[in-house]
Motif scaffolding. Structure first.
Motif, short mmCIF file in Angstrom:
data_model
loop_
_atom_site.label_atom_id
_atom_site.label_comp_id
_atom_site.label_asym_id
_atom_site.label_seq_id
_atom_site.Cartn_x
_atom_site.Cartn_y
_atom_site.Cartn_z
N MET A 161 -38.19 -72.86 19.03
CA MET A 161 -38.78 -74.50 18.44
C MET A 161 -38.80 -73.41 16.40
O MET A 161 -38.86 -74.51 16.25
CB MET A 161 -40.39 -72.95 18.65
CG MET A 161 -41.24 -74.66 18.31
SD MET A 161 -42.88 -73.95 19.21
CE MET A 161 -42.39 -74.45 21.05
N ARG A 162 -38.64 -72.63 16.54
CA ARG A 162 -38.55 -72.47 14.89
C ARG A 162 -37.37 -73.22 14.22
O ARG A 162 -37.75 -73.84 13.39
CB ARG A 162 -38.41 -71.16 14.54
CG ARG A 162 -40.14 -70.14 14.75
CD ARG A 162 -40.28 -69.33 13.73
NE ARG A 162 -41.73 -68.28 13.53
CZ ARG A 162 -42.69 -67.67 14.22
NH1 ARG A 162 -41.10 -67.25 15.47
NH2 ARG A 162 -43.56 -67.41 14.25
N ILE A 163 -36.55 -73.06 15.36
CA ILE A 163 -34.71 -73.85 15.04
C ILE A 163 -35.02 -75.78 14.84
O ILE A 163 -34.96 -76.28 13.42
CB ILE A 163 -33.91 -73.50 15.70
CG1 ILE A 163 -33.88 -72.27 15.21
CG2 ILE A 163 -32.27 -74.56 14.71
CD1 ILE A 163 -32.68 -71.48 16.17
N TYR A 164 -35.67 -75.74 16.08
CA TYR A 164 -35.70 -77.14 16.53
C TYR A 164 -36.54 -78.01 15.60
O TYR A 164 -36.33 -79.69 15.15
CB TYR A 164 -35.70 -77.32 17.81
CG TYR A 164 -35.86 -78.95 18.85
CD1 TYR A 164 -34.42 -79.08 19.31
CD2 TYR A 164 -37.21 -79.33 18.92
CE1 TYR A 164 -34.46 -80.83 19.42
CE2 TYR A 164 -37.66 -81.08 19.70
CZ TYR A 164 -36.22 -81.01 19.64
OH TYR A 164 -35.88 -82.05 20.92
N MET A 165 -37.59 -77.65 15.32
CA MET A 165 -38.63 -78.18 14.57
C MET A 165 -38.93 -78.10 13.51
O MET A 165 -39.97 -78.50 12.44
CB MET A 165 -40.22 -77.68 15.62
CG MET A 165 -40.02 -77.48 17.07
SD MET A 165 -40.58 -79.97 17.08
CE MET A 165 -41.75 -79.99 16.70
N ALA A 166 -37.83 -77.21 12.25
CA ALA A 166 -37.56 -76.73 11.53
C ALA A 166 -38.31 -78.25 10.65
O ALA A 166 -38.79 -78.09 9.75
CB ALA A 166 -36.18 -76.33 10.66
N ALA A 167 -37.63 -78.88 10.64
CA ALA A 167 -37.86 -80.60 9.34
C ALA A 167 -39.17 -81.36 10.22
O ALA A 167 -39.26 -82.49 9.54
CB ALA A 167 -36.16 -81.18 9.35
N SER A 168 -39.69 -81.01 11.09
CA SER A 168 -40.24 -81.91 11.69
C SER A 168 -41.61 -82.53 10.83
O SER A 168 -42.58 -83.63 11.22
CB SER A 168 -41.10 -81.45 13.40
OG SER A 168 -42.06 -80.52 12.88
N GLY A 169 -42.27 -81.20 9.62
CA GLY A 169 -42.81 -81.74 9.34
C GLY A 169 -43.38 -82.78 7.86
O GLY A 169 -44.06 -83.90 7.58
N ILE A 170 -41.74 -83.73 7.01
CA ILE A 170 -41.43 -84.68 7.13
C ILE A 170 -41.16 -85.88 7.90
O ILE A 170 -41.19 -86.70 7.28
CB ILE A 170 -40.16 -84.57 5.85
CG1 ILE A 170 -38.70 -84.14 6.75
CG2 ILE A 170 -41.02 -83.14 5.17
CD1 ILE A 170 -37.55 -84.15 5.77
N PHE A 171 -41.42 -85.82 8.91
CA PHE A 171 -40.43 -86.94 10.11
C PHE A 171 -42.03 -88.20 10.19
O PHE A 171 -41.74 -89.50 10.07
CB PHE A 171 -40.52 -86.20 10.92
CG PHE A 171 -40.34 -87.07 12.20
CD1 PHE A 171 -38.63 -87.73 11.64
CD2 PHE A 171 -40.37 -88.15 13.74
CE1 PHE A 171 -38.48 -88.45 12.81
CE2 PHE A 171 -40.36 -89.05 14.18
CZ PHE A 171 -39.14 -89.31 14.34
#
Length: 480
Positions: free
Chosen positions: A386-396
């Motif tokens: 999860m920490r890899i897959y969701m790493a850039a989800s904050g700017i989505f």
């Protein structure tokens, strides 16, 4: 005068006493050219966000129930994960006519042409009926080859087949409830649009344990509970749009296909359609690649990760669905200032929402993964991924706000390109290439890393394109 109005409202034959929507109330709800923009956006968006969160909740509950089926829960969850892309592809066709036609409907209303808006809605309804029957039967006829395409082990494939064999019976319910509910929202009745989802969610949460555990139907019971809940939502939507409470009403005369209306609807609907279709191509790529490099446990982890990501997506879609009718209405009315102010509120809200989801996933990945399965091995593996897959989800949130605003402003070509960019041009090639390049010792790590790399590149490109075009679009609307 106020006393006389109150006395009339107190009479049993007055519309207010019967809980009906009066014409004055319709005008207040439906005229997006008036009122404070932040307040109007929140009035529209909050019920839809609540609806989307409830929708995610009952999907999560569905998977939690499946994951806890005695003895076979983990494999059943993996099987349903294989079925989800098929369901999502079918749902994308509902968005093709629903989300494609709704902005055109709102623009027509902004121009004061309710007759054209009603014809757009009627054409969308007839296309949803035809396409749901055709696609449901086609998928049923080729069910085994379809499941094979979506890559799973033999045991997981059997659970996918059980689920889909039941789910396909209710394809029309799903299409109509999803595709036509956006026309309720487009008229300003966001609370009623929320109720569509709430009714379906409540029915599903109640029926799931009944069919799965009390009647012992397992995965088939989960699918049956889903289609019955969609039937409830479908009945609610059609009843409202045919009633006098709706500003735009479904009429038989508007159901006859009109290509002058359908072609623009299809062009604009291609963006959300491609977003959802390519999401499933991504799921296939993840499943195939992870099955080769890491096995069934990694495929089960992706099911949990995509469900978690859907929480973020549904939250953001609730915001965009609330803002889109306002933006489209004022764009059609030539009010560029209100379009710009609506986008500003949407941009800030989407970015804030995506950052909140990102923070939860980074800080508590084990807790999130543990909600879906009691299997310690699967939960631990999912928390790591999860920490890899969701790493850039904050700017989505930037991507969603800009891309969906292009749809709201009728910019079909740009919206289609952006829909293809993130998934087809960037993510799928990265999923297939990164683990084969030998850069990373852990091939599964390379597969999960493809998601944040693609997200970052797509967000930068979308933001650059939007902010170079947005000013010209709003200025052009004012000049027109």
């Amino acid at each position: 005068a106020r006393i006389r109005i109150c006395r009339r409202a107190a009479r049993s034959d007055h519309p207010a006493a019967r809980g009906e929507v009066t014409m004055a109330e319709k005008n207040v709800q439906n005229d997006f050219s008036k009122g404070n923009i932040p307040a109007v956006v929140m009035r529209m968006a909050l019920p839809l966000i609540a609806a989307q969160l409830v929708n995610v909740l009952y999907n999560v509950v569905d998977r939690i129930y499946i994951g806890h089926i005695p003895n076979v829960g983990s494999m059943a969850l993996t099987g349903v994960g294989i079925a989800l892309p098929v369901i999502s592809i079918l749902s994308a066709f509902a968005g093709l006519f629903g989300q494609g036609g709704a902005p055109l409907c709102s623009m027509a209303r902004g121009r004061g042409n309710n007759d054209e808006a009603s014809r757009v809605m009627g054409n969308a309804f007839s296309m949803l009926l035809v396409s749901s029957v055709a696609l449901g039967l086609l998928t049923w006829a080729f069910l085994d080859p379809v499941i094979t395409v979506f890559a799973a082990g033999k045991e997981a494939s059997s659970y996918a087949r059980e689920y889909l064999a039941v789910y396909l019976i209710g394809t029309t319910f799903s299409f109509v409830s999803l595709g036509m509910n956006v026309y309720i929202n487009a008229q300003g009745f966001a609370t009623r649009g929320m109720l569509t989802v709430l009714l379906g969610a409540a029915a599903n949460i109640v029926l799931d344990p009944l069919f799965m555990f009390v009647f012992g139907m397992g995965v088939r019971g989960a699918a049956l509970a889903t289609i019955l809940s969609q039937a409830v939502s479908c009945a609610w939507v059609v009843r409202f749009l045919c009633s006098e409470k709706s500003t735009l009403r479904l009429r038989v005369k508007n159901l006859l296909p009109d290509m002058k209306l359908l072609l623009p609807c299809l062009a604009l609907g291609l963006s959300p359609f491609l977003m959802q279709i390519t999401e499933n191509l991504v799921a296939v790529s993840f499943n195939v690649t992870l099955l080769r490099f890491a096995g069934d446990t990694a495929v089960g982890a992706v099911t949990v990760l995509t469900t978690t990501m859907s929480l973020c997506m549904q939250l953001l879609h609730g915001l965009t669905q609330g803002a889109q009718p306002i933006m489209s209405f004022n764009y059609g009315a030539g009010n560029g200032q209100r379009v710009r102010e609506t986008f500003r509120i949407l941009f800030i809200s989407c970015l804030t929402g995506s950052m909140l989801v990102w923070a939860v996933c980074m800080l508590f990945p084990g807790a999130v993964a543990g909600m879906f399965t009691p299997d310690a091995e699967l939960s631990s593996y999912t928390a790591w991924a999860m920490r890899i897959y969701m790493a850039a989800s904050g700017i989505f949130g930037i991507q969603i706000a800009c891309q969906q605003s292009f749809v709201a402003l009728g910019q079909a070509k740009v919206a289609i390109f952006l829909a293809l960019l993130r998934k087809v041009i960037l993510l799928i090639p990265l999923i297939l290439l990164l683990p084969r390049l030998g850069i990373f010792e852990n091939a599964a790590f390379a597969v999960f890393l493809a998601e944040p790399v693609a997200d970052t590149l797509a967000v930068c490109t979308t933001a650059a394109m939007f902010f170079t075009r947005f000013g010209r679009l709003t200025a052009g609307a004012e000049n027109a």
